[in-house]
Design a protein around this motif. Structure first.
Motif, PDB file in Angstrom:
ATOM      1  N   ILE A  72      -2.423  -7.037   4.942  1.00 15.20           N
ATOM      2  CA  ILE A  72      -2.832  -5.721   5.425  1.00 15.20           C
ATOM      3  C   ILE A  72      -4.343  -5.648   5.390  1.00 15.20           C
ATOM      4  O   ILE A  72      -4.969  -6.004   4.390  1.00 15.20           O
ATOM      5  CB  ILE A  72      -2.228  -4.588   4.555  1.00 15.20           C
ATOM      6  N   THR A  73      -4.952  -5.189   6.509  1.00 16.93           N
ATOM      7  CA  THR A  73      -6.398  -4.974   6.588  1.00 16.93           C
ATOM      8  C   THR A  73      -6.638  -3.625   7.256  1.00 16.93           C
ATOM      9  O   THR A  73      -5.726  -3.019   7.829  1.00 16.93           O
ATOM     10  CB  THR A  73      -7.078  -6.077   7.417  1.00 16.93           C
ATOM     11  N   GLY A  74      -7.869  -3.172   7.133  1.00 17.33           N
ATOM     12  CA  GLY A  74      -8.218  -1.908   7.804  1.00 17.33           C
ATOM     13  C   GLY A  74      -8.796  -0.894   6.843  1.00 17.33           C
ATOM     14  O   GLY A  74      -9.474  -1.250   5.863  1.00 17.33           O
ATOM     15  N   ARG A  75      -8.566   0.369   7.102  1.00 19.25           N
ATOM     16  CA  ARG A  75      -9.164   1.460   6.350  1.00 19.25           C
ATOM     17  C   ARG A  75      -8.754   1.403   4.874  1.00 19.25           C
ATOM     18  O   ARG A  75      -7.589   1.263   4.537  1.00 19.25           O
ATOM     19  CB  ARG A  75      -8.711   2.805   6.944  1.00 19.25           C
ATOM     20  N   GLY A  76      -9.771   1.540   4.012  1.00 17.57           N
ATOM     21  CA  GLY A  76      -9.527   1.541   2.575  1.00 17.57           C
ATOM     22  C   GLY A  76      -9.374   0.168   1.948  1.00 17.57           C
ATOM     23  O   GLY A  76      -9.171   0.074   0.744  1.00 17.57           O
ATOM     24  N   ILE A  77      -9.472  -0.927   2.736  1.00 20.15           N
ATOM     25  CA  ILE A  77      -9.317  -2.292   2.212  1.00 20.15           C
ATOM     26  C   ILE A  77     -10.580  -3.069   2.560  1.00 20.15           C
ATOM     27  O   ILE A  77     -10.930  -3.186   3.754  1.00 20.15           O
ATOM     28  CB  ILE A  77      -8.070  -2.980   2.804  1.00 20.15           C
ATOM     29  N   ASP A  78     -11.275  -3.583   1.544  1.00 17.79           N
ATOM     30  CA  ASP A  78     -12.540  -4.289   1.787  1.00 17.79           C
ATOM     31  C   ASP A  78     -12.319  -5.620   2.491  1.00 17.79           C
ATOM     32  O   ASP A  78     -13.010  -5.935   3.466  1.00 17.79           O
ATOM     33  CB  ASP A  78     -13.262  -4.529   0.455  1.00 17.79           C
ATOM     34  N   ASP A  79     -11.392  -6.418   2.040  1.00 17.72           N
ATOM     35  CA  ASP A  79     -11.177  -7.743   2.619  1.00 17.72           C
ATOM     36  C   ASP A  79      -9.778  -7.794   3.228  1.00 17.72           C
ATOM     37  O   ASP A  79      -9.578  -7.347   4.357  1.00 17.72           O
ATOM     38  CB  ASP A  79     -11.351  -8.805   1.545  1.00 17.72           C
ATOM     39  N   VAL A  80      -8.825  -8.352   2.540  1.00 17.63           N
ATOM     40  CA  VAL A  80      -7.433  -8.338   2.963  1.00 17.63           C
ATOM     41  C   VAL A  80      -6.591  -8.037   1.732  1.00 17.63           C
ATOM     42  O   VAL A  80      -7.006  -8.281   0.594  1.00 17.63           O
ATOM     43  CB  VAL A  80      -6.993  -9.682   3.593  1.00 17.63           C
ATOM     44  N   LYS A  81      -5.403  -7.539   1.947  1.00 14.58           N
ATOM     45  CA  LYS A  81      -4.486  -7.198   0.874  1.00 14.58           C
ATOM     46  C   LYS A  81      -3.185  -7.935   1.099  1.00 14.58           C
ATOM     47  O   LYS A  81      -2.606  -7.880   2.189  1.00 14.58           O
ATOM     48  CB  LYS A  81      -4.256  -5.686   0.848  1.00 14.58           C
ATOM     49  N   LEU A  82      -2.714  -8.623   0.071  1.00 14.97           N
ATOM     50  CA  LEU A  82      -1.453  -9.357   0.132  1.00 14.97           C
ATOM     51  C   LEU A  82      -0.383  -8.565  -0.612  1.00 14.97           C
ATOM     52  O   LEU A  82      -0.641  -8.022  -1.688  1.00 14.97           O
ATOM     53  CB  LEU A  82      -1.599 -10.743  -0.501  1.00 14.97           C
ATOM     54  N   ALA A  83       0.795  -8.518  -0.045  1.00 14.42           N
ATOM     55  CA  ALA A  83       1.879  -7.779  -0.690  1.00 14.42           C
ATOM     56  C   ALA A  83       3.211  -8.313  -0.199  1.00 14.42           C
ATOM     57  O   ALA A  83       3.307  -8.951   0.862  1.00 14.42           O
ATOM     58  CB  ALA A  83       1.770  -6.283  -0.398  1.00 14.42           C
ATOM     59  N   LYS A  84       4.264  -8.101  -1.013  1.00  9.71           N
ATOM     60  CA  LYS A  84       5.626  -8.432  -0.606  1.00  9.71           C
ATOM     61  C   LYS A  84       6.288  -7.254   0.103  1.00  9.71           C
ATOM     62  O   LYS A  84       7.220  -7.443   0.893  1.00  9.71           O
ATOM     63  CB  LYS A  84       6.449  -8.834  -1.832  1.00  9.71           C
ATOM     64  N   LYS A  85       5.798  -6.045  -0.204  1.00 11.22           N
ATOM     65  CA  LYS A  85       6.289  -4.836   0.453  1.00 11.22           C
ATOM     66  C   LYS A  85       5.230  -3.752   0.291  1.00 11.22           C
ATOM     67  O   LYS A  85       4.425  -3.789  -0.649  1.00 11.22           O
ATOM     68  CB  LYS A  85       7.614  -4.380  -0.135  1.00 11.22           C
ATOM     69  N   GLY A  86       5.213  -2.791   1.226  1.00  9.06           N
ATOM     70  CA  GLY A  86       4.234  -1.718   1.100  1.00  9.06           C
ATOM     71  C   GLY A  86       4.099  -0.922   2.396  1.00  9.06           C
ATOM     72  O   GLY A  86       4.667  -1.258   3.448  1.00  9.06           O
ATOM     73  N   TRP A  87       3.322   0.182   2.306  1.00 10.34           N
ATOM     74  CA  TRP A  87       3.077   1.068   3.445  1.00 10.34           C
ATOM     75  C   TRP A  87       1.871   0.571   4.235  1.00 10.34           C
ATOM     76  O   TRP A  87       0.901   0.091   3.666  1.00 10.34           O
ATOM     77  CB  TRP A  87       2.804   2.491   2.970  1.00 10.34           C
ATOM     78  N   VAL A  88       1.965   0.703   5.554  1.00 10.96           N
ATOM     79  CA  VAL A  88       0.854   0.415   6.457  1.00 10.96           C
ATOM     80  C   VAL A  88       0.448   1.750   7.076  1.00 10.96           C
ATOM     81  O   VAL A  88       1.210   2.362   7.843  1.00 10.96           O
ATOM     82  CB  VAL A  88       1.239  -0.597   7.545  1.00 10.96           C
ATOM     83  N   TYR A  89      -0.774   2.228   6.726  1.00 13.77           N
ATOM     84  CA  TYR A  89      -1.237   3.545   7.143  1.00 13.77           C
ATOM     85  C   TYR A  89      -1.972   3.445   8.473  1.00 13.77           C
ATOM     86  O   TYR A  89      -2.330   2.343   8.935  1.00 13.77           O
ATOM     87  CB  TYR A  89      -2.141   4.133   6.064  1.00 13.77           C
TER      88      TYR A  89
END
Length: 479
Positions: free
Chosen positions: A14-31
């Motif tokens: 996940i990248t974009g608003r509120g994330i400086d680099d990239v975010k790795l996750a197994k599950k989560g919300w994409v805003y």
């Protein structure tokens, strides 16, 4: 806005608003104003035919299969996610990247090796390629799970390996012929060579056994010296500990004796005080009884007698109390003196034990240093004499003046002796006899000086006539 769930072998990026680099996750919300994608971390197989050239400029093909996939840790997965942000793992971009790294490292490694080294050291070559490629893949978060390098293959028009196989076959056939001839030759002389080899080996084993026995004897002697020194040190430590324990026991016994004597004195004095108090009470009771009895008859006389008795009892009690205090003070003074004497004796024993232990330690160190110095001296001198023990022995005898001392001892042994020497001749010049009578003449000429010599050297009786000075006796010179 959406909620994403990854499969067991997948991760969500996940990248974009509120994330400086990239975010790795197994599950989560994409805003909103965020983007996401999934990637699989399952390893994949990549087959390459690497074209390389040896140090002799001989080209060859290296078929290889690599099993490559991302490492399952956060840092490596982040690098891998950035690598496939616009390409998947099976895409042309990633394949070309891996091929370039593998071919580059393989060519560099092969360029520094001969064809023979590459062919014979296949395992070493494979491991070197594996290690160098892995270093380059670390920057992308990738890991080599398996690498299989197949048999080297000739490039069309370059039949090096084919010719090498033919060469090997012909060499094997020729070697077989040579082996048959050598077997016949060896069969004729094998027995003699075996006997000579057996004798040489037996002599060699005997020499090595003697050398080993000498070395073991020297090592055993060194170990014995070391054990003796350690035994002396241990015995000294144990003696010091025993002395310390004895001193502690003596101190405790003195303390217990002092306490027992103090308790005994206190008990005796308490008994005496109690006895005095009871006597005083008894006298008071007697005085009261006597007073009551004589009150009507002679009150004044009884009162005076009571007061006198009370004063006498008080004086006796005071006297006994002072004597008890003096005895207690004397006992305390004696106990303190014994305590100080025991402390001084313990201190003296500790110092003597420390001095003895230190002296033994220094003596052991001196013996060890002397032994090491003598060993170094012997090794140096043996090296100077090139291992000639007899030469080294003669040098030591001369250097330490052993021969001179032996000569002096022998000279002192015969010093003061005055041996008597008798010389005579029975040559032809002393007789005119010739021919067959000459041996008899020699015998008769030998008898007088022989008897004179026996009498001179063995007969304890004095001479009948003194021999003037300057005159040579016939027992000394006979001609």
């Amino acid at each position: 806005m959406s909620y994403l769930i990854a499969k067991p072998s997948e991760y969500i990026v996940i990248t974009g608003r509120g994330i400086d680099d990239v975010k790795l996750a197994k599950k989560g919300w994409v805003y909103p104003l965020q983007s996401s994608w999934k990637f699989d971390i399952s390893p994949m197989n990549y087959t390459f035919d690497v074209q390389a050239m040896s140090i002799e400029k001989l080209p060859f093909t290296l078929p290889a299969v690599f099993t490559i996939g991302p490492r399952d840790d956060e840092e490596s997965l982040t690098k891998y996610a950035k690598l496939i942000a616009t390409h998947d793992m099976s895409g042309r971009h990633v394949t070309e990247l891996l091929k370039g790294i593998i071919e580059g490292e393989t060519r560099v490694l092969a360029a520094g090796m001969t064809m023979e080294e590459v062919f014979k050291g296949a395992e070493y070559f494979k491991q070197e390629v594996f290690d160098k490629v892995q270093v380059e893949l670390d920057q992308f978060g990738l890991n080599i799970y398996n690498a299989n390098i197949k048999q080297l293959v000739d490039i069309p028009g370059q039949e090096y390996f084919s010719y090498l196989g033919q060469k090997t076959q012909h060499e094997a056939a020729n070697q077989a012929k040579v082996d048959v001839a050598e077997a016949k030759y060896k069969g004729d002389k094998g027995a003699k060579e075996r006997e000579g080899l057996t004798l040489r080996n037996a002599a060699k084993v005997n020499a090595e056994t003697k050398i080993f026995a000498k070395a073991q004897s020297a090592a055993a002697r060194q170990q014995e010296v070391k054990v003796d020194a350690e035994t002396i040190i241990f015995e000294n430590k144990r003696a010091a500990e025993v002395a310390e324990a004895n001193a502690d026991l003596a101190q405790r016994q003195a303390e217990w004796t002092k306490q027992a004597k103090l308790a005994q004195i206190e008990s005796e004095k308490s008994s005496a005080i109690r006895d005095a108090e009871m006597n005083m009470l008894l006298e008071q009771k007697k005085a009261l009884a006597e007073t009551e009895r004589l009150r009507g008859h002679d009150v004044a006389k009884a009162t005076v007698h009571y007061e006198v008795s009370v004063q006498g009892a008080n004086a006796e009690f005071y006297k006994q109390q002072k004597e008890a205090d003096a005895q207690l003070y004397k006992r305390q003074t004696q106990a303190e003196g014994l305590q100080k004497e025991a402390d001084a004796h313990l201190y003296r024993q500790n110092k003597e034990s420390d001095a003895l232990l230190y002296a033994k330690q220094k003596e052991a160190e001196g013996l060890q240093l002397m032994a090491e110095a003598q060993a170094d001296y012997v090794r140096t001198m043996m090296a100077a004499f090139n291992g000639n023990r007899h030469g080294f022995h003669d040098y030591m005898m001369v250097d330490r003046k052993v021969y001179q001392e032996m000569g002096a001892i022998n000279a002192d042994a015969i010093k003061g002796l005055r041996p008597k020497v008798s010389v005579w001749t029975t040559g032809s010049n002393g007789s005119n006899v010739e021919g067959s009578a000459q041996p008899l003449a020699d015998i008769y000429m030998m008898i007088p000086p022989l008897l004179d010599t026996i009498r001179e050297q063995t007969d304890p009786r004095p001479r009948s006539r003194p021999i003037p000075s300057g005159v040579v006796s016939s027992a000394e010179v006979w001609s």
